[in-house]
Design an enzyme around this catalytic site. Sequence first.
Site, PDB file in Angstrom:
ATOM      1  N   HIS A 121       6.983   5.745   1.351  1.00 52.61           N
ATOM      2  CA  HIS A 121       7.732   4.551   0.920  1.00 52.61           C
ATOM      3  C   HIS A 121       8.635   4.894  -0.276  1.00 52.61           C
ATOM      4  O   HIS A 121       9.772   4.432  -0.360  1.00 52.61           O
ATOM      5  CB  HIS A 121       6.770   3.446   0.469  1.00 52.61           C
ATOM      6  CG  HIS A 121       5.915   2.888   1.558  1.00 52.61           C
ATOM      7  ND1 HIS A 121       4.562   3.100   1.622  1.00 52.61           N
ATOM      8  CD2 HIS A 121       6.220   2.114   2.618  1.00 52.61           C
ATOM      9  CE1 HIS A 121       4.062   2.480   2.667  1.00 52.61           C
ATOM     10  NE2 HIS A 121       5.044   1.875   3.300  1.00 52.61           N
ATOM     11  N   ASN A 165       0.856  -1.192   0.000  1.00 56.89           N
ATOM     12  CA  ASN A 165       0.000   0.000   0.000  1.00 56.89           C
ATOM     13  C   ASN A 165       0.897   1.249   0.000  1.00 56.89           C
ATOM     14  O   ASN A 165       0.799   2.116   0.860  1.00 56.89           O
ATOM     15  CB  ASN A 165      -0.970   0.004   1.198  1.00 56.89           C
ATOM     16  CG  ASN A 165      -2.018   1.091   1.056  1.00 56.89           C
ATOM     17  OD1 ASN A 165      -2.217   1.913   1.941  1.00 56.89           O
ATOM     18  ND2 ASN A 165      -2.683   1.143  -0.075  1.00 56.89           N
ATOM     19  N   SER A 198       0.035   4.227   5.585  1.00 58.32           N
ATOM     20  CA  SER A 198      -0.974   3.406   4.904  1.00 58.32           C
ATOM     21  C   SER A 198      -2.295   3.456   5.661  1.00 58.32           C
ATOM     22  O   SER A 198      -3.367   3.351   5.072  1.00 58.32           O
ATOM     23  CB  SER A 198      -0.498   1.966   4.794  1.00 58.32           C
ATOM     24  OG  SER A 198       0.706   1.938   4.060  1.00 58.32           O
ATOM     25  N   ARG A 199      -2.218   3.612   6.980  1.00 54.73           N
ATOM     26  CA  ARG A 199      -3.449   3.591   7.788  1.00 54.73           C
ATOM     27  C   ARG A 199      -4.252   4.893   7.653  1.00 54.73           C
ATOM     28  O   ARG A 199      -5.399   4.940   8.092  1.00 54.73           O
ATOM     29  CB  ARG A 199      -3.126   3.299   9.254  1.00 54.73           C
ATOM     30  CG  ARG A 199      -2.625   1.868   9.461  1.00 54.73           C
ATOM     31  CD  ARG A 199      -2.579   1.450  10.919  1.00 54.73           C
ATOM     32  NE  ARG A 199      -2.351   0.029  11.059  1.00 54.73           N
ATOM     33  CZ  ARG A 199      -1.170  -0.567  11.286  1.00 54.73           C
ATOM     34  NH1 ARG A 199      -0.091   0.171  11.403  1.00 54.73           N
ATOM     35  NH2 ARG A 199      -1.075  -1.873  11.395  1.00 54.73           N
TER      36      ARG A 199
END
Length: 286
Positions: A37, A32, A188-189
């Site tokens: 990243h 994700n 991602s959360r």
Amino acid sequence: MQRVQDITALRQALDAVRQRGQRIAVVPTMGNLHDGHLSLVHEARRRADFVVVTIFVNPMQFGPNEDLDTYPRTLADDQARLAEADCDLLFTPDTADIYPRGLKAQTRITVPEVSIGLCGGSRPGHFDGVATVVTMLFNLVQPQLACFGEKDYQQLAVIRRLVADLHLPVEIIGVPIARAADGLALSSRNSYLSEEERQRAPRLQAILNELRSALLAGQPPTEVLDNGLKQLVDSGFVPDYLELRAADLTPLRAESREAVLLVAAHLGNTRLIDNLVLTLPCQNSH
Ligand code: PAF
């Protein structure tokens, strides 16, 4: 970009890279992928000849009531973004290959001291899961260097410590937190946040900045932290922890100058973390 799922194929591909004398960097992720990243991939690209990204949603680092099943899995998008970021090899192993005997029977790595408290306190066993899978990925990839985000400040400290304690020949690179334009640390959360929560979420960083100003102005840390907790609650967060520690995560001492404010808080069903590194003025530490 090559995608490899199988451990034997990974070893073969990387043996060929090593025979060419190329430096290998690894960026371990759970997928994700967002710009945070990608900043790790860019840093890896800058420092090595061959960049490996791993995507593995590691069941060992999730607690029984956590979001393992709902964790966002977006492999097609991730693959496209990695190809564009000039990643050389994407490793996406299956759980059955990483933990062939199942989680209960799996040998584990426990990193003492730095794993205790903070996220390690509210997520028991989490850092054993992280340390175990990262050690395994280091053994599989055998990289010269590995990049991790500074948003997961305690995770980075755990990994640095495990590399030192186990004499692993891997250089660990911490990469600064990537933020949205409004200051929210990318995660991602963040995709779990409702529209209303997403608008509120940047308060987390704003509060840390306000607390830093108070500390730099010489206000006593306990007062500053009490005020910070109140501000979090007033802004709709349910705080998990808000702490000021020495930069190496040991308890703050009178002589500590390099320090870090660390926060974890729930906004609705989403748990957010952030941190801010600062240099305390002398009068603050007495
Ligand atoms: O930070 C993460 O995404 C994970 O904790 C990591 C380092 C990939 C280990 O599963």
